[in-house]
Design a protein around this motif. Structure first.
Motif, PDB file in Angstrom:
ATOM      1  N   LEU A 153       3.207  19.381  24.403  1.00  0.00           N
ATOM      2  CA  LEU A 153       3.441  19.550  25.843  1.00  0.00           C
ATOM      3  C   LEU A 153       2.948  20.922  26.304  1.00  0.00           C
ATOM      4  O   LEU A 153       2.299  21.046  27.354  1.00  0.00           O
ATOM      5  N   ALA A 254       8.132  26.585  34.171  1.00  0.00           N
ATOM      6  CA  ALA A 254       8.545  25.209  33.884  1.00  0.00           C
ATOM      7  C   ALA A 254       8.153  24.812  32.461  1.00  0.00           C
ATOM      8  O   ALA A 254       8.911  24.183  31.747  1.00  0.00           O
ATOM      9  N   ILE A 255       6.955  25.195  32.067  1.00  0.00           N
ATOM     10  CA  ILE A 255       6.497  24.986  30.694  1.00  0.00           C
ATOM     11  C   ILE A 255       5.926  26.316  30.234  1.00  0.00           C
ATOM     12  O   ILE A 255       5.321  27.046  31.021  1.00  0.00           O
ATOM     13  N   TYR A 377      14.753  24.913  22.552  1.00  0.00           N
ATOM     14  CA  TYR A 377      14.716  23.704  23.386  1.00  0.00           C
ATOM     15  C   TYR A 377      13.253  23.337  23.595  1.00  0.00           C
ATOM     16  O   TYR A 377      12.672  22.607  22.808  1.00  0.00           O
ATOM     17  N   ASP A 378      12.648  23.860  24.648  1.00  0.00           N
ATOM     18  CA  ASP A 378      11.295  23.430  25.004  1.00  0.00           C
ATOM     19  C   ASP A 378      10.249  24.506  24.792  1.00  0.00           C
ATOM     20  O   ASP A 378       9.089  24.274  25.084  1.00  0.00           O
TER      21      ASP A 378
ATOM     22  N   SER B 105       7.699  16.410  29.897  1.00  0.00           N
ATOM     23  CA  SER B 105       8.544  17.417  30.548  1.00  0.00           C
ATOM     24  C   SER B 105       8.585  17.113  32.036  1.00  0.00           C
ATOM     25  O   SER B 105       7.544  17.034  32.680  1.00  0.00           O
ATOM     26  N   LYS B 107       9.994  18.310  35.707  1.00  0.00           N
ATOM     27  CA  LYS B 107      10.600  19.376  36.517  1.00  0.00           C
ATOM     28  C   LYS B 107      11.277  18.704  37.703  1.00  0.00           C
ATOM     29  O   LYS B 107      10.618  18.098  38.551  1.00  0.00           O
ATOM     30  N   VAL B 113      14.139  21.800  33.977  1.00  0.00           N
ATOM     31  CA  VAL B 113      13.073  21.061  33.298  1.00  0.00           C
ATOM     32  C   VAL B 113      13.713  20.274  32.165  1.00  0.00           C
ATOM     33  O   VAL B 113      14.489  20.821  31.383  1.00  0.00           O
ATOM     34  N   LEU B 114      13.403  18.983  32.105  1.00  0.00           N
ATOM     35  CA  LEU B 114      14.043  18.119  31.127  1.00  0.00           C
ATOM     36  C   LEU B 114      12.992  17.396  30.293  1.00  0.00           C
ATOM     37  O   LEU B 114      12.025  16.858  30.841  1.00  0.00           O
TER      38      LEU B 114
END
Lengths: 392, 414
Positions: A153, A254-255, A377-378, B105, B107, B113-114
């Motif tokens: 991702l 967000a990422i 987590y991410d 992902s 938003k 963000v999940l």
């Protein structure tokens, strides 16, 4: 913050005695066994007795249920300074900067920094499913691609945002494999071509086989002490010009597009009194090539979003224009758990003391080591970096 | 575009039945706030009571203000799919059998963000709507759905892992003499179930609705008396391996309390039909259901209990009946734990007085058999675990949550 106290230098402290216990894909031995091998190698090379080590810093994912304290009794050590650094890929830099301050302040004279992990059949899966509370609640139940999926991702987002291509990542992987070929302990030493990289099987799009590190068992270690102590032991050490550390930077992204290095890079360069052009080699934390590219950007070797251009313009083998991960990194060497967070640092000590086990970077005087870790987590939460210099 | 599901072929009796595996179902205590929402089909995340931040993953302190007051609340489920990947190699045995598997992902417009499973009709960069589901381990997971409904939406392979869609599945309705049983048969037939077995005891005895029931497409009448262990066992031996959903429609409702009622005859009868009947079904069919939890498109998927909402709090006017229903509710919780390793859901539908003869003297609102049947199909299609059908059930649930003691007193007076 104005009025912040100027950081003190690490003058008089060195990191020395780089130790690598050769990695194995799988090991029936415990993490304790690997820690024991590394400690024994440290004392063997210095002529010390184990009880002379009055400081210990330990990093390991698989030493449970023990922590560093249990290891003192297990190994027969009686340190007066003890640290446990469970920060994955940032463990090496964090252990170094803490140990350096302890030695500088006189809290310890000889700090053994050890990172070791074992890898049993199936232990990787178990580590992943219980890696963190967020991983258990919110990541592992989703296809269980593990870090491959998390980085897929991040990689995909990065590629879309900045126009990096698989070929760019491939160039780094191919160069690291070339570096690994002369490194005796690397697990993957067969030649890797860009064609083979591009044709590899997909793991989690756009991550393909050669973007992934291979979990394995292994240990890395080094010693932190005063310069004069090193001299009396007959070993050569490297000086610590500057370090930085940062956790959970930029939660608003967000990422993940950047790491904590970007927050602290000016401090890193200012404290060292050198600039990117003065660096003879860079060891990044390379669990996936996209993270190496972020490190090039966030540490200031190129602008944000320009790492793809940078990669196209440079060459990354030990004799290239930008020697990078000169022992092959984790991508070719294997990822021995927390030892992966030490690999670049231990290699940097060897390069700067001109005792490389594989190819030596010519004229290696100043090197940069960077760490990154903990996909809680991410995104990776921990980042750190150190600028090291060879003996004066 | 989701491909419509194709009718599964006849099973090759020589082939090994795929053993059911489940994804990792361990969650922190706080994360079970998501379980509570998912069980009833709500989309809720933690919202800080002090600073209104929407929080994910579940936490015990607000990352914006460190408050510990973090209740789960309904939030806007809409957002953007920022990045996606297709997992092709998985370390997890459950997913290894199901790759390629898409995750991404998301938003949310409301902030966090999940990481979520992806419905096949979602696209990177596009708008999505998140839903909370219970996966095969019974644990809560997020799935990003297309922002607007699309054709064959329920038939997406990833979504179907989290639901109990009756399409092409074979259902057993345990008592076809009841109005609810007959409504249920009609609803399952309409929902695309491939066989609707309907149990009838003493088939020679006529009953109202007999002819209409038999005229429903794909209905197959089978002999079943759930008060007779032998009858239940015999049906399970003959058809247990090809029943994917069981809906227990056996009912026994008599007014009367505990003190007021004379003797145990009626109470025993109630327990025999409802509680022991459930136990007979569970023992005869449960092992086969659990074994067939991953048996292709028409895998075993659910056991549905129809329960009086007064299982949750006794209604003294039907006091003994309420107590029997409470016993069935308790049994269903054990069944959930026992069937979960097979990925089989135990669905509980709670409702108040029904529009049937034994509640003839009770004033409205009452629930129609058709409404119960519709709610059953809806619960299975959406993969819910607890459903409250009708105004009385909703009312009891709300009053119970607000003040159980008040509800106890209030039910005594009505």
């Amino acid at each position: 913050m104005s009025g912040a106290k100027r950081r003190q230098s690490y003058d008089g402290v060195v990191a020395c005695v780089p130790v690598t216990i050769p990695y194995r894909r799988y090991s029936i031995n415990s993490a304790h066994w690997w820690i024991g091998r590394a400690l024994r190698e440290l004392v063997r090379q210095t002529g010390l007795r184990p009880t002379d080590l009055d400081g210990l810093s330990l990093s390991s994912f698989t030493v449970g249920p023990d922590t560093a304290i249990g290891i003192t009794q297990h190994m027969g050590l009686s340190p007066r300074w003890l640290d446990h650094v469970p920060f994955g890929g940032a463990s090496g830099v964090v252990a170094l900067r803490r140990a350096a301050r302890a030695v500088q302040a006189g809290d310890a004279d000889l700090v053994a920094c050890v990172a070791a992990d074992t890898n049993h059949v199936d232990s990787f899966r178990r580590t992943l499913s219980t890696f963190s509370r967020f991983a258990q609640d919110a990541v592992y139940p989703y296809g269980s691609g593990g870090p491959n999926a998390s980085f897929a991702l991040i990689t995909r987002h990065y590629m879309k945002r900045y126009g990096a291509t698989r070929e760019d990542f491939g160039k780094l992987c191919v160069a690291q494999r070339a570096n690994a070929r002369s490194f005796p302990h690397a697990l993957m030493k067969s030649e890797l071509t860009l064609d083979a990289y591009m044709a590899a099987r997909p793991i989690a799009d756009p991550i393909h086989l050669f973007d992934c590190v291979m979990p394995c068992a292994g240990a890395e270690a080094f010693l932190v002490c005063r310069e004069d102590t090193a001299r009396s032991l007959g070993v050569t050490g490297v000086r610590v010009l500057s370090t930085i550390e940062r956790h959970n930077a930029y939660p608003e992204d967000a990422i993940q597009l950047r790491g904590g290095w970007a927050v602290d890079k000016h401090e890193l360069w200012d404290m060292a009194g050198v600039g990117p052009d003065d660096i003879n080699f860079v060891q990044t934390y390379d669990d996936y090539p996209v993270i190496s590219m972020m490190q090039f950007e966030d540490l200031g070797f190129c602008g944000k979003g320009e790492a793809a251009e940078f990669v196209r313009a440079q060459s990354f083998t030990h004799d290239g224009s930008f020697p990078h991960n000169t022992s092959g990194g984790q991508l070719s060497g294997g990822q021995a758990g927390a030892a992966g967070g030490y690999l670049g640092l231990v290699e940097a000590i060897r390069q700067l003391t001109h005792s490389a086990l594989g190819a030596q970077v010519p004229e290696a005087k100043i090197g940069l080591v960077s760490g990154f870790g903990m996909i809680n987590y991410d995104r990776g939460l921990a980042s750190g970096a150190a600028i090291l210099a060879g003996p004066a | 575009m989701t491909e419509p599901l194709s009718r599964p072929r006849r099973k090759n009796p020589l082939k090994k039945t795929q053993a059911p595996l489940t994804p990792q179902g361990v969650r922190s205590r706080t994360a079970h706030g998501l379980t509570a929402a998912a069980a009833e089909g709500r989309f809720e995340l933690q919202v800080c009571a002090d600073c209104a931040a929407v929080i994910y993953p579940p936490r015990d302190a607000c990352p914006a203000c460190l408050s510990a007051r973090l209740p789960f609340k309904a939030v806007d489920p809409n957002g953007e799919l920022v990045a996606e990947t297709t997992v092709r190699i998985s370390t997890d045995p459950y997913f290894r059998e199901r790759t390629p598997w898409r995750i991404g992902s998301v938003k949310l417009d409301c902030g966090p963000v999940l990481v979520a499973h992806l419905h096949g009709d979602t696209i990177e960069g596009g708008r999505v709507r998140l839903a909370l589901q219970l996966d095969r381990s019974g644990a809560p997971v997020l799935i990003a759905m297309p922002a607007r409904d699309v054709p064959n939406m329920a038939e997406d392979v990833q979504l179907r892992e989290m639901t109990c869609d009756p399409k092409f599945r074979r259902v057993l309705i345990t008592d076809g003499r009841t109005q609810v049983g007959q409504a249920m048969a009609k609803a399952f037939s309409a929902a695309g179930a491939s066989i609707v077995f309907v149990g009838i005891a003493d088939a020679w005895k006529p009953f109202p609705g007999d002819a209409a029931l038999k005229a429903i497409e794909r209905v197959e009448i089978v002999p079943l008396d759930i008060t007779d262990t032998e009858s239940v066992t015999e049906l399970a031996e003959q058809n247990g391996g090809r029943i994917d959903i069981i809906v227990n429609t056996a009912e026994y409702t008599r007014p009367g309390g505990i003190v007021e009622r004379r003797g145990l005859v009626v109470a025993r009868q109630e327990m025999d039909v409802r509680y022991f009947g459930l136990m007979r079904l569970a023992q005869a069919f449960g092992p086969a259901l659990r074994f067939r939890g991953a048996d292709g498109v028409n895998s075993a998927t659910a056991f549905v209990n129809l329960l009086s909402v007064h299982a949750l709090m006794n209604w003294p006017a039907f006091g003994a009946h309420s107590a029997t229903e409470a016993a069935c509710l308790s049994a269903s919780q054990a069944m959930r734990a026992e069937l979960r390793p097979g990925g089989v859901k135990v669905v509980n539908l709670f409702f108040g007085p029904t529009e049937t003869e034994w509640f003839q003297s009770v004033p409205p609102p009452k629930v129609t058999p058709a409404a119960i049947a519709k709610a059953t199909i809806d619960a299975l299609t959406r993969g819910l675990e607890d459903v409250f059908v009708g105004d009385v059930a909703e009312d009891v649930r709300e009053r119970l949550a607000a003040n159980p003691k008040a509800l106890e007193r209030e039910l005594a007076g009505s």
